[in-house]
Design a protein around this motif. Structure first.
Motif, PDB file in Angstrom:
ATOM      1  N   VAL A   1       0.856  -1.183   0.000  1.00 44.21           N
ATOM      2  CA  VAL A   1       0.000   0.000   0.000  1.00 44.21           C
ATOM      3  C   VAL A   1       0.893   1.234   0.000  1.00 44.21           C
ATOM      4  CG1 VAL A   1      -1.732   1.353   1.268  1.00 44.21           C
ATOM      5  CG2 VAL A   1      -1.870  -1.158   1.250  1.00 44.21           C
ATOM      6  N   ILE A   2       0.581   2.185  -0.851  1.00 44.58           N
ATOM      7  CA  ILE A   2       1.219   3.504  -0.797  1.00 44.58           C
ATOM      8  C   ILE A   2       0.148   4.480  -0.332  1.00 44.58           C
ATOM      9  CG2 ILE A   2       2.282   5.359  -2.138  1.00 44.58           C
ATOM     10  CD1 ILE A   2       3.426   3.180  -3.976  1.00 44.58           C
ATOM     11  N   TYR A   3       0.413   5.133   0.785  1.00 45.63           N
ATOM     12  CA  TYR A   3      -0.572   6.007   1.420  1.00 45.63           C
ATOM     13  C   TYR A   3       0.004   7.422   1.430  1.00 45.63           C
ATOM     14  CZ  TYR A   3      -4.205   7.220   4.960  1.00 45.63           C
ATOM     15  OH  TYR A   3      -5.267   7.764   5.640  1.00 45.63           O
ATOM     16  N   SER A   4      -0.659   8.330   0.715  1.00 50.72           N
ATOM     17  CA  SER A   4      -0.268   9.742   0.706  1.00 50.72           C
ATOM     18  C   SER A   4      -1.282  10.510   1.536  1.00 50.72           C
ATOM     19  CB  SER A   4      -0.231  10.280  -0.727  1.00 50.72           C
ATOM     20  OG  SER A   4       0.156  11.638  -0.741  1.00 50.72           O
ATOM     21  N   SER A   5      -0.801  11.233   2.541  1.00 56.76           N
ATOM     22  CA  SER A   5      -1.690  11.858   3.511  1.00 56.76           C
ATOM     23  C   SER A   5      -1.330  13.320   3.726  1.00 56.76           C
ATOM     24  CB  SER A   5      -1.605  11.115   4.851  1.00 56.76           C
ATOM     25  OG  SER A   5      -2.275  11.824   5.880  1.00 56.76           O
ATOM     26  N   CYS A   6      -2.363  14.169   3.838  1.00 58.38           N
ATOM     27  CA  CYS A   6      -2.153  15.563   4.217  1.00 58.38           C
ATOM     28  C   CYS A   6      -2.419  15.778   5.697  1.00 58.38           C
ATOM     29  CB  CYS A   6      -3.037  16.491   3.380  1.00 58.38           C
ATOM     30  SG  CYS A   6      -4.814  16.188   3.598  1.00 58.38           S
TER      31      CYS A   6
ATOM     32  N   ARG B   1       8.260   9.483   3.690  1.00 58.30           N
ATOM     33  CA  ARG B   1       8.886  10.749   3.295  1.00 58.30           C
ATOM     34  C   ARG B   1       7.910  11.906   3.511  1.00 58.30           C
ATOM     35  NH1 ARG B   1      12.571  11.373  -2.172  1.00 58.30           N
ATOM     36  NH2 ARG B   1      14.064  12.814  -1.208  1.00 58.30           N
ATOM     37  N   VAL B   2       8.441  12.995   4.021  1.00 57.77           N
ATOM     38  CA  VAL B   2       7.677  14.226   4.187  1.00 57.77           C
ATOM     39  C   VAL B   2       7.863  15.087   2.934  1.00 57.77           C
ATOM     40  CG1 VAL B   2       7.539  16.402   5.478  1.00 57.77           C
ATOM     41  CG2 VAL B   2       7.795  14.221   6.702  1.00 57.77           C
ATOM     42  N   PHE B   3       6.763  15.646   2.450  1.00 56.70           N
ATOM     43  CA  PHE B   3       6.775  16.539   1.290  1.00 56.70           C
ATOM     44  C   PHE B   3       6.214  17.887   1.740  1.00 56.70           C
ATOM     45  CE2 PHE B   3       6.695  12.266  -0.257  1.00 56.70           C
ATOM     46  CZ  PHE B   3       7.455  12.276  -1.427  1.00 56.70           C
ATOM     47  N   ASP B   4       7.036  18.915   1.678  1.00 61.17           N
ATOM     48  CA  ASP B   4       6.618  20.213   2.227  1.00 61.17           C
ATOM     49  C   ASP B   4       5.843  21.006   1.180  1.00 61.17           C
ATOM     50  OD1 ASP B   4       6.244  22.201   4.026  1.00 61.17           O
ATOM     51  OD2 ASP B   4       8.224  23.092   3.797  1.00 61.17           O
ATOM     52  N   MET B   5       4.557  20.684   1.056  1.00 58.45           N
ATOM     53  CA  MET B   5       3.678  21.388   0.117  1.00 58.45           C
ATOM     54  C   MET B   5       3.360  22.806   0.586  1.00 58.45           C
ATOM     55  SD  MET B   5       2.437  19.428  -2.486  1.00 58.45           S
ATOM     56  CE  MET B   5       2.420  17.673  -2.907  1.00 58.45           C
ATOM     57  N   PHE B   6       3.449  23.026   1.920  1.00 53.85           N
ATOM     58  CA  PHE B   6       2.884  24.248   2.497  1.00 53.85           C
ATOM     59  C   PHE B   6       3.881  24.940   3.422  1.00 53.85           C
ATOM     60  CE2 PHE B   6      -0.134  20.664   2.320  1.00 53.85           C
ATOM     61  CZ  PHE B   6      -0.988  21.098   1.310  1.00 53.85           C
ATOM     62  N   PRO B   7       4.956  25.526   2.887  1.00 50.45           N
ATOM     63  CA  PRO B   7       5.904  26.241   3.743  1.00 50.45           C
ATOM     64  C   PRO B   7       5.222  27.332   4.568  1.00 50.45           C
ATOM     65  CG  PRO B   7       6.824  25.935   1.567  1.00 50.45           C
ATOM     66  CD  PRO B   7       5.391  25.505   1.482  1.00 50.45           C
ATOM     67  N   HIS B   8       5.822  27.620   5.706  1.00 55.86           N
ATOM     68  CA  HIS B   8       5.396  28.685   6.627  1.00 55.86           C
ATOM     69  C   HIS B   8       4.104  28.350   7.366  1.00 55.86           C
ATOM     70  CE1 HIS B   8       8.499  30.601   4.388  1.00 55.86           C
ATOM     71  NE2 HIS B   8       7.744  30.898   3.351  1.00 55.86           N
ATOM     72  N   THR B   9       3.642  27.107   7.257  1.00 55.69           N
ATOM     73  CA  THR B   9       2.473  26.640   8.003  1.00 55.69           C
ATOM     74  C   THR B   9       2.820  25.289   8.624  1.00 55.69           C
ATOM     75  OG1 THR B   9       1.388  25.269   6.314  1.00 55.69           O
ATOM     76  CG2 THR B   9       1.048  27.665   6.189  1.00 55.69           C
TER      77      THR B   9
ATOM     78  N   HIS C   1       1.043  22.694   8.053  1.00 61.75           N
ATOM     79  CA  HIS C   1       0.503  21.672   7.147  1.00 61.75           C
ATOM     80  C   HIS C   1       1.614  21.003   6.346  1.00 61.75           C
ATOM     81  CE1 HIS C   1      -3.519  22.946   8.142  1.00 61.75           C
ATOM     82  NE2 HIS C   1      -3.228  24.188   7.795  1.00 61.75           N
ATOM     83  N   LEU C   2       1.386  19.763   5.961  1.00 66.09           N
ATOM     84  CA  LEU C   2       2.388  19.001   5.220  1.00 66.09           C
ATOM     85  C   LEU C   2       1.727  17.832   4.514  1.00 66.09           C
ATOM     86  CD1 LEU C   2       2.961  16.129   6.984  1.00 66.09           C
ATOM     87  CD2 LEU C   2       3.922  17.802   8.554  1.00 66.09           C
ATOM     88  N   GLU C   3       2.472  17.206   3.646  1.00 66.85           N
ATOM     89  CA  GLU C   3       2.091  15.945   3.012  1.00 66.85           C
ATOM     90  C   GLU C   3       3.120  14.909   3.421  1.00 66.85           C
ATOM     91  OE1 GLU C   3      -0.697  14.003   0.273  1.00 66.85           O
ATOM     92  OE2 GLU C   3      -0.630  16.107   0.882  1.00 66.85           O
ATOM     93  N   VAL C   4       2.654  13.722   3.782  1.00 68.20           N
ATOM     94  CA  VAL C   4       3.579  12.641   4.107  1.00 68.20           C
ATOM     95  C   VAL C   4       3.116  11.393   3.374  1.00 68.20           C
ATOM     96  CG1 VAL C   4       2.297  12.083   6.226  1.00 68.20           C
ATOM     97  CG2 VAL C   4       4.658  11.286   5.956  1.00 68.20           C
ATOM     98  N   ALA C   5       4.062  10.682   2.766  1.00 68.78           N
ATOM     99  CA  ALA C   5       3.741   9.453   2.024  1.00 68.78           C
ATOM    100  C   ALA C   5       4.505   8.295   2.632  1.00 68.78           C
ATOM    101  CB  ALA C   5       4.104   9.616   0.542  1.00 68.78           C
ATOM    102  N   VAL C   6       3.847   7.150   2.715  1.00 61.92           N
ATOM    103  CA  VAL C   6       4.485   5.954   3.254  1.00 61.92           C
ATOM    104  C   VAL C   6       4.252   4.790   2.305  1.00 61.92           C
ATOM    105  CG1 VAL C   6       4.302   6.683   5.667  1.00 61.92           C
ATOM    106  CG2 VAL C   6       2.451   5.352   4.651  1.00 61.92           C
ATOM    107  N   TRP C   7       5.261   3.929   2.230  1.00 60.15           N
ATOM    108  CA  TRP C   7       5.139   2.681   1.487  1.00 60.15           C
ATOM    109  C   TRP C   7       5.037   1.557   2.505  1.00 60.15           C
ATOM    110  CZ3 TRP C   7      10.058  -0.031  -0.711  1.00 60.15           C
ATOM    111  CH2 TRP C   7       9.726  -1.311  -1.137  1.00 60.15           C
TER     112      TRP C   7
END
Length: 380
Positions: A333-338, A359-367, A369-375
């Motif tokens: 399962v690949i789960y992408s979560s905000c 892995r953390v993906f910084d979609m929203f600098p200065h807040t 909020h973030l996106e994190v995806a896991v395998w």
């Protein structure tokens, strides 16, 4: 980054803007690590950084002020408009077009919606910029009168904003704390093409797409890399939207073409995904359905080897998590979560799966909020 609006106390949306960017990223990584203690330290890949300015491909601007003198930005604590047309987190293309839109709206003579008084016409302007520089413009208004006035001014608007590929008007007659209503009237064009490498995703006015294009590219690339490592014969992309994950992960499998199916509740998004697949020559299928209902109703022989889930903030929920847990055919399962909080709850309901990488993906600098995806891989 120095922001005059923040320093003057006019806008506090970017609550972390005075925190050095490296510290912001470190805190987001730490937060995810604490919320997901089952993820080993070695499983965390380096976070994907964003530019600290010019990164937003979408602006959702409140129309305030008075007829003939509008503001475009946010509402202040008193319910009045605060003009933010020079906000530095918006893409340069969006910043350049905001003054032209203000001039156009002022020329219409339409009254901005007064939230405390519950009167007026103009509520919001939504602007989306594609990598090509083309734009989608959406005007959210209260009545048919405003729609008719904007329709009459379409020629002037297109002359002022020649890069507008899509122009629409959304009607929101009710006094609600929402950004749009159900009814959308197209004035020009039909969809905005978001070209991401060899794949173009087609956004219609009410389509969802991540607000940070470079980080979205990195997110899709990471999912595709994980899929290549697993090389499943079949794959489902649940909550697929316009097909970003499915299309990027539909590469050839070993010896045969991978079976890829996307499932999405929005019919318009599915039509867009099918168009993207045709244009790219990708043999992926897309169906209109609720993700949970689709999974629970699937025949055993249809269960995929790998599932991708990219749910809204609430997460996939108890039923879908339980279905994944008991569906032995789903090995990965690949789960992408905000929302790492809902991700943590869902992972706790799937104890048969172990996190291989995250892995953390910084979609929203200065807040915060973030996106994190896991395998996730099923333990053997």
């Amino acid at each position: 980054m120095n922001c005059e609006y923040f320093e003057a106390g006019r806008c506090r949306s970017c609550a972390l803007i005075e925190t050095p960017y490296d510290a912001q990223l470190r805190d987001k990584q730490l937060r995810c690590s604490e919320l997901l203690p089952s993820v080993a330290d070695a499983a965390w890949l380096p976070p994907v950084q964003s530019a600290d300015r010019d990164f937003r491909n979408k602006a959702k601007l409140v129309v305030g002020g008075v007829a003939g003198g509008v503001t475009l930005g946010i509402l202040g604590p008193d319910g009045q408009g605060v003009d933010l047309r020079d906000c530095l987190i918006q893409s340069p293309g969006i910043r350049r077009v905001i003054p032209k839109l203000a001039e156009f709206l002022e020329a219409t003579g339409l009254e901005p919606y007064d939230v405390p008084a519950r009167r007026g016409e103009l509520k919001f302007v939504h602007i989306t910029e594609a990598p090509s520089g083309e734009l989608m413009l959406r005007f959210v208004v209260r009545t048919e009168q405003a729609l008719a006035r904007l329709r009459r001014g379409l020629g002037e608007l297109r002359a002022a904003v020649p890069r507008a590929a899509v122009i629409s008007v959304n009607l929101l007659p009710e006094h609600k704390a929402v950004l749009e209503g159900e009814r959308e009237e197209m004035l020009h064009g039909s969809s905005l093409s978001m070209q991401l490498g060899e794949i173009a995703l087609h956004l219609q006015p009410q389509s969802f797409f991540q607000t940070n294009t470079p980080v979205a590219r990195a997110l899709y690339a990471q999912a595709a890399e994980w899929v290549r490592g697993v090389d499943p014969g079949s794959l489902w992309d649940l909550y697929c939207g316009v097909g970003g994950f499915a299309l990027h992960c539909a590469a050839m499998g070993t010896g045969s073409e991978r079976e890829v199916l996307g499932v999405e509740l929005s019919e318009a998004a599915v039509l867009s995904a099918r168009r993207s697949a045709r244009e790219a020559g990708i043999a992926a299928r897309f169906e209109v359905a609720d993700a949970t209902e689709f999974a629970l109703g699937a025949a055993p022989e249809a269960i995929p080897d790998l599932a991708i889930v990219n749910p809204p903030r609430r997460g996939i929920g108890v039923e879908l998590a339980a279905w994944l847990e008991r569906s032995d055919g789903v090995h990965d399962v690949i789960y992408s979560s905000c929302n790492p909080e809902s991700l943590a709850r869902d992972l706790a309901a799937m104890p048969s799966f172990q996190v291989r990488e995250a892995r953390v993906f910084d979609m929203f600098p200065h807040t915060t909020h973030l996106e994190v995806a896991v395998w996730l891989a099923r333990a053997t």
